[in-house]
Design a protein around this motif. Sequence first.
Motif, PDB file in Angstrom:
ATOM      1  N   PRO A  57       0.831  -1.213   0.000  1.00 19.95           N
ATOM      2  CA  PRO A  57       0.000   0.000   0.000  1.00 19.95           C
ATOM      3  C   PRO A  57       0.865   1.261   0.000  1.00 19.95           C
ATOM      4  CG  PRO A  57      -0.834  -1.601   1.583  1.00 19.95           C
ATOM      5  CD  PRO A  57       0.483  -2.127   1.100  1.00 19.95           C
ATOM      6  N   GLN A  58       0.677   2.090  -0.998  1.00 17.02           N
ATOM      7  CA  GLN A  58       1.543   3.249  -1.188  1.00 17.02           C
ATOM      8  C   GLN A  58       1.449   4.255  -0.047  1.00 17.02           C
ATOM      9  OE1 GLN A  58       3.747   3.613  -4.130  1.00 17.02           O
ATOM     10  NE2 GLN A  58       3.257   1.451  -3.834  1.00 17.02           N
ATOM     11  N   ASP A  59       0.311   4.282   0.636  1.00 10.69           N
ATOM     12  CA  ASP A  59       0.132   5.260   1.699  1.00 10.69           C
ATOM     13  C   ASP A  59       0.634   4.769   3.054  1.00 10.69           C
ATOM     14  OD1 ASP A  59      -1.819   3.304   1.831  1.00 10.69           O
ATOM     15  OD2 ASP A  59      -3.348   4.649   2.647  1.00 10.69           O
ATOM     16  N   GLN A  60       1.110   3.522   3.110  1.00 10.91           N
ATOM     17  CA  GLN A  60       1.550   2.957   4.383  1.00 10.91           C
ATOM     18  C   GLN A  60       3.058   2.685   4.437  1.00 10.91           C
ATOM     19  OE1 GLN A  60      -0.844  -0.432   5.623  1.00 10.91           O
ATOM     20  NE2 GLN A  60      -2.659   0.396   4.587  1.00 10.91           N
ATOM     21  N   TYR A  61       3.714   2.657   3.284  1.00  9.89           N
ATOM     22  CA  TYR A  61       5.131   2.302   3.240  1.00  9.89           C
ATOM     23  C   TYR A  61       5.917   3.353   2.463  1.00  9.89           C
ATOM     24  CZ  TYR A  61       3.540  -2.302   4.775  1.00  9.89           C
ATOM     25  OH  TYR A  61       2.968  -3.338   5.475  1.00  9.89           O
ATOM     26  N   ARG A  62       7.040   3.761   3.033  1.00 13.25           N
ATOM     27  CA  ARG A  62       7.946   4.694   2.372  1.00 13.25           C
ATOM     28  C   ARG A  62       9.217   3.934   2.029  1.00 13.25           C
ATOM     29  NH1 ARG A  62       7.347   9.070   7.259  1.00 13.25           N
ATOM     30  NH2 ARG A  62       5.167   9.618   6.913  1.00 13.25           N
ATOM     31  N   VAL A  63       9.602   3.953   0.768  1.00 14.68           N
ATOM     32  CA  VAL A  63      10.723   3.142   0.292  1.00 14.68           C
ATOM     33  C   VAL A  63      11.875   4.050  -0.132  1.00 14.68           C
ATOM     34  CG1 VAL A  63      11.471   1.402  -1.371  1.00 14.68           C
ATOM     35  CG2 VAL A  63       9.121   1.353  -0.476  1.00 14.68           C
ATOM     36  N   PHE A  64      13.053   3.762   0.418  1.00 13.84           N
ATOM     37  CA  PHE A  64      14.282   4.500   0.083  1.00 13.84           C
ATOM     38  C   PHE A  64      15.303   3.493  -0.455  1.00 13.84           C
ATOM     39  CE2 PHE A  64      12.094   6.567   3.518  1.00 13.84           C
ATOM     40  CZ  PHE A  64      12.228   7.931   3.316  1.00 13.84           C
ATOM     41  N   HIS A  65      15.698   3.639  -1.707  1.00 13.76           N
ATOM     42  CA  HIS A  65      16.721   2.770  -2.287  1.00 13.76           C
ATOM     43  C   HIS A  65      18.092   3.438  -2.182  1.00 13.76           C
ATOM     44  CE1 HIS A  65      13.814  -0.044  -3.853  1.00 13.76           C
ATOM     45  NE2 HIS A  65      13.210   0.885  -4.570  1.00 13.76           N
ATOM     46  N   ASP A  66      19.123   2.620  -1.974  1.00 17.42           N
ATOM     47  CA  ASP A  66      20.513   3.105  -1.969  1.00 17.42           C
ATOM     48  C   ASP A  66      20.698   4.291  -1.024  1.00 17.42           C
ATOM     49  OD1 ASP A  66      21.122   1.250  -3.966  1.00 17.42           O
ATOM     50  OD2 ASP A  66      20.614   2.651  -5.561  1.00 17.42           O
ATOM     51  N   VAL A  67      20.481   4.048   0.242  1.00  9.43           N
ATOM     52  CA  VAL A  67      20.643   5.094   1.252  1.00  9.43           C
ATOM     53  C   VAL A  67      22.007   4.940   1.922  1.00  9.43           C
ATOM     54  CG1 VAL A  67      19.739   6.066   3.387  1.00  9.43           C
ATOM     55  CG2 VAL A  67      18.166   5.177   1.662  1.00  9.43           C
ATOM     56  N   ARG A  68      22.771   6.025   1.947  1.00  8.90           N
ATOM     57  CA  ARG A  68      24.081   6.019   2.593  1.00  8.90           C
ATOM     58  C   ARG A  68      24.085   7.119   3.655  1.00  8.90           C
ATOM     59  NH1 ARG A  68      29.354   8.333   1.801  1.00  8.90           N
ATOM     60  NH2 ARG A  68      31.028   6.866   2.323  1.00  8.90           N
ATOM     61  N   LEU A  83      10.102   2.306   5.535  1.00  6.28           N
ATOM     62  CA  LEU A  83       9.583   2.868   6.774  1.00  6.28           C
ATOM     63  C   LEU A  83       8.061   2.830   6.780  1.00  6.28           C
ATOM     64  CD1 LEU A  83      11.786   6.080   7.196  1.00  6.28           C
ATOM     65  CD2 LEU A  83      12.182   3.817   8.171  1.00  6.28           C
ATOM     66  N   THR A  84       7.501   2.411   7.908  1.00  3.43           N
ATOM     67  CA  THR A  84       6.087   2.614   8.182  1.00  3.43           C
ATOM     68  C   THR A  84       6.026   3.655   9.297  1.00  3.43           C
ATOM     69  OG1 THR A  84       5.881   0.945   9.925  1.00  3.43           O
ATOM     70  CG2 THR A  84       5.706   0.177   7.645  1.00  3.43           C
ATOM     71  N   ASP A  85       4.858   3.933   9.787  1.00  2.00           N
ATOM     72  CA  ASP A  85       4.760   4.899  10.877  1.00  2.00           C
ATOM     73  C   ASP A  85       5.372   4.377  12.169  1.00  2.00           C
ATOM     74  OD1 ASP A  85       3.514   6.766   9.310  1.00  2.00           O
ATOM     75  OD2 ASP A  85       1.482   6.158   9.879  1.00  2.00           O
ATOM     76  N   HIS A  86       5.499   3.046  12.276  1.00  2.66           N
ATOM     77  CA  HIS A  86       5.941   2.460  13.540  1.00  2.66           C
ATOM     78  C   HIS A  86       7.105   1.475  13.406  1.00  2.66           C
ATOM     79  CE1 HIS A  86       2.360   4.125  15.532  1.00  2.66           C
ATOM     80  NE2 HIS A  86       1.693   3.740  14.465  1.00  2.66           N
ATOM     81  N   GLN A  87       7.620   1.269  12.202  1.00  4.67           N
ATOM     82  CA  GLN A  87       8.702   0.301  12.003  1.00  4.67           C
ATOM     83  C   GLN A  87       9.653   0.757  10.912  1.00  4.67           C
ATOM     84  OE1 GLN A  87       6.615  -3.369  11.049  1.00  4.67           O
ATOM     85  NE2 GLN A  87       7.135  -4.240  13.037  1.00  4.67           N
ATOM     86  N   ALA A  88      10.888   0.245  11.011  1.00  3.30           N
ATOM     87  CA  ALA A  88      11.863   0.389   9.931  1.00  3.30           C
ATOM     88  C   ALA A  88      12.271  -1.008   9.482  1.00  3.30           C
ATOM     89  CB  ALA A  88      13.088   1.170  10.405  1.00  3.30           C
ATOM     90  N   ILE A  89      12.429  -1.195   8.180  1.00  7.26           N
ATOM     91  CA  ILE A  89      12.780  -2.503   7.624  1.00  7.26           C
ATOM     92  C   ILE A  89      13.987  -2.336   6.715  1.00  7.26           C
ATOM     93  CG2 ILE A  89      11.956  -4.495   6.318  1.00  7.26           C
ATOM     94  CD1 ILE A  89       9.077  -3.425   6.894  1.00  7.26           C
ATOM     95  N   ILE A  90      15.047  -3.082   6.990  1.00 11.39           N
ATOM     96  CA  ILE A  90      16.250  -3.072   6.157  1.00 11.39           C
ATOM     97  C   ILE A  90      16.232  -4.296   5.248  1.00 11.39           C
ATOM     98  CG2 ILE A  90      18.769  -3.206   6.129  1.00 11.39           C
ATOM     99  CD1 ILE A  90      18.797  -1.875   8.850  1.00 11.39           C
ATOM    100  N   LEU A  91      16.449  -4.091   3.946  1.00 10.11           N
ATOM    101  CA  LEU A  91      16.552  -5.188   2.992  1.00 10.11           C
ATOM    102  C   LEU A  91      17.972  -5.257   2.446  1.00 10.11           C
ATOM    103  CD1 LEU A  91      13.260  -4.707   0.907  1.00 10.11           C
ATOM    104  CD2 LEU A  91      13.592  -5.994   3.031  1.00 10.11           C
ATOM    105  N   GLU A  92      18.615  -6.389   2.618  1.00 10.19           N
ATOM    106  CA  GLU A  92      19.938  -6.647   2.053  1.00 10.19           C
ATOM    107  C   GLU A  92      19.754  -7.664   0.930  1.00 10.19           C
ATOM    108  OE1 GLU A  92      23.980  -6.644   1.243  1.00 10.19           O
ATOM    109  OE2 GLU A  92      22.793  -5.262   2.451  1.00 10.19           O
TER     110      GLU A  92
END
Length: 318
Positions: A57-68, A83-92
Amino acid sequence: MIVKQRSIPLIIRQEEVLERRLPKSHPKRPTIIKSLKMRKSGFWGEQELDYPLSFLPQDQYRVFHDVRLIETNKAFQIDTLILTDHQAIILEVKNISGIIEFDSTFDQLIRKLKGREERLPNPLAQLGRQRRQLANWFSSNNFLMPIKCFVVMTHPSCVLKASEINPHQHTITHVENLQQKIINLKAENISENTLPSNINKIILNSNTPLGPIDVLKKYGIHYDDLNKGVECPRCFMSPMKWTRRRWRCSGCYFFSSDAHLRTISDYFLLGYKTINNATLRELIQHNDQAVSKYFLSKMNLQTSGHKRSLLYHSPHTL
């Protein structure tokens, strides 16, 4: 919502310059080709995230690619941060073929491919470092947020196997299962902490992309070893000849008024911070000082110095 798009890593562009500019017989060429193949494979693997993430859902998740980001003077880079309003998720992301085993006994990654067994860098260890650094970065910006992590295997022929119960098994996933894994996190205990409303701006302003490295020094290649001249955009033959205010290829007879721009870009991608008129004339194989001055003045580059000492600065952040 995609807040920060993915871009081709600068090191790939740098090594592409070396591949094009090195003579076919140069002894370092096979090393460059091998490295470039591996880096492109990794980048293609990261692109495989786009499809499953597009269903969130576009209104619930913020996606940042290649963050340094920088944490206590140490940089750390994240393939994809969600990022959601209450969590951060790292994808490797790992684009690795073969049979893959995450050995928890010795904290190592083992790959079996074509009858050969080899140890590869353990992405779980990398994730652990990224998680700690991101937590510290959050803290330094005065907010607290639970951080989840996933190693995402994107190669279609990758087979995950475990000889024992792995405590990290829920952290490792094939790319096709990623969307459901992320959605399942919403059912877990959610922190009452929330991110600031301007978190997008904070991260984008804090992002510090790595500029070009001295790629010639990295591979022990001398500048004089490279092929000079303006390459033809159509057949890649060089050098083109400047005649009647345009470049002419003697191979395919293609004409271009701006083929020199790529040649100048190549020079800066090698890691050089500045260029002057004399260097450009040697680079494009055309000894007209007025023409070189015209080319450089039209690029809107920052300058320093005066007259003969005038330098034009690389557009890349160094």
